[in-house]
Design an enzyme around this catalytic site. Structure first.
Site, mmCIF file in Angstrom:
data_model
loop_
_atom_site.group_PDB
_atom_site.id
_atom_site.type_symbol
_atom_site.label_atom_id
_atom_site.label_comp_id
_atom_site.label_asym_id
_atom_site.label_seq_id
_atom_site.Cartn_x
_atom_site.Cartn_y
_atom_site.Cartn_z
ATOM 1 N N GLU A 17 -32.533 7.172 10.624
ATOM 2 C CA GLU A 17 -31.153 6.944 10.218
ATOM 3 C C GLU A 17 -30.293 6.547 11.415
ATOM 4 O OE1 GLU A 17 -29.710 10.510 8.451
ATOM 5 O OE2 GLU A 17 -31.280 10.589 6.929
ATOM 6 N N CYS A 32 -26.712 14.375 9.334
ATOM 7 C CA CYS A 32 -28.007 14.076 9.929
ATOM 8 C C CYS A 32 -29.180 14.492 9.046
ATOM 9 C CB CYS A 32 -28.091 14.801 11.270
ATOM 10 S SG CYS A 32 -29.580 14.472 12.173
#
Length: 360
Positions: free
Chosen positions: A102, A347
């Site tokens: 990501e 996250c």
């Protein structure tokens, strides 16, 4: 929660972003070229941001061919892209080995910040984090970290904007991929690279004590953030298994060394979890611990909901009470502004959803 790292088959060729300018200078000279060619290569990669060697038109054709034979460009395949109503953009990228990472672009009044990932997964085992749910798969190569910022800058080029700051707070523990992280930083701050100011970069660690000392000795101006999340050994070990490897007292001593060596303040990240670490007594104890750091700054983070975890958010009034207690103890404390909550921008959340479908 520690899992065995998957055996990683290194790519057949190094990535073109893996090298610092100094390493490029060595490479061109070893291949019979003048040293100034390194600066030209760096300019093509980070100023013009091209994506093939054929575009390096001021290089001799034999040199371009040699580059193509020796290096590869990083493959970051966009699997998903989500845009939040607050301007946050989150990418899920697939790497050449089909693992997913990501990267997040966050819009601020002062510019654009990019949050980068340093590992595929994480072995630190923090009990409130989505990144660690499947353990650590592998470290990223330096070029795979750098490519995330290049990709973000290419997106911003369309609107004549630039990456103005970087936070190394994505998936993984940066200090467990230390050498790759330092290569990344050297490229980011280089005037001939992306030329990001050192004080506009923050690296966050869960407390890998030996590398806090090592980072202090680097004598950079890059900001350091410590994920602390508890004011004592017992609670921190429960929330963060890394504390069993590097106990709280050792972490505090390493932080003292960093401050004494660099003269810079540390930001202590503290995720507030309802009924777990957010009581007034926790704030008082934390305030007493951080008295050792006159310039300390605490960043209070309302915990993100993770479906696989049981933690709940601290009520708003309790967050402000926690902040006031710290300030009463002469500790500067702010509450992190949430960004991208409507697109699972915290996250590891997007990758976790992706993996539910059987991806890596």
């Amino acid at each position: 929660m520690e899992t065995t790292k998957e055996k990683f088959q290194a790519p057949a060729k190094p990535y073109v972003y893996d090298l610092t300018l100094e390493e490029w200078q060595e490479w061109v000279k070893s291949n019979g070229e003048s040293g100034f060619r390194a600066g030209q290569i760096f300019d093509w990669l980070y100023v013009k941001r091209i994506s093939s060697f054929d575009e390096m038109t001021n290089l001799p054709k034999p040199l371009r061919e040699k580059l193509g034979q020796t290096f590869d460009f990083v493959t970051l395949t966009e699997v998903a892209k989500y845009e939040s109503k607050d301007g946050t953009v989150k990418f899920l990228f697939e790497l050449s080995d089909k693992n997913a990472i990501e990267t997040v672009i966050m819009k601020h009044s002062y510019g654009n910040s990019v949050c980068v990932t340093t590992q595929v997964g994480c072995r630190i085992g923090c009990t409130f984090c989505a990144s660690t749910l499947t353990g650590l798969k592998r470290n990223l190569m330096p070029g795979e970290i750098i490519a995330q910022v290049v990709k973000a800058q290419q997106l911003l080029d369309a609107t004549d904007e630039r990456v103005s700051s970087i936070v190394i707070m994505g998936i993984g523990e940066p200090f467990e991929n230390y050498d790759a992280m330092m290569t990344f930083l050297k490229v980011m701050i280089h005037p001939k690279g992306l030329n990001i100011g050192q004080r506009h970069i923050t690296v966050s660690t869960s407390g890998i004590v030996p590398n806090i000392y090592r980072f202090a000795d680097e004598q950079t101006q890059i900001n350091l953030a410590i994920s602390i999340h508890a004011p004592n050994d017992k609670l921190r070990s429960k929330l963060m298994p890394v504390n069993r490897r590097f106990p709280f007292a050792e972490l505090i001593e390493a932080c003292k060394y960093y401050v004494a060596k660099t003269g810079r303040r540390i930001t202590f990240e503290y995720a507030l979890m309802g009924g777990v670490n957010d009581r007034p007594e926790h704030a008082e104890e934390l305030g007493q611990v951080l008295q050792a750091f006159p310039m300390a700054h605490v960043n209070l983070i309302p915990v993100n909901f993770v479906s696989e975890r049981d933690y709940v958010r601290t009520p708003r009034d309790d967050i402000f009470t926690f902040q006031r207690i710290l300030e009463r103890n002469k500790i500067n404390a702010t509450i992190r502004r949430e960004q991208g909550s409507d697109i699972a921008a915290a996250c590891g959340q997007l990758r976790a959803k992706h993996m539910e479908s059987g991806a890596r």
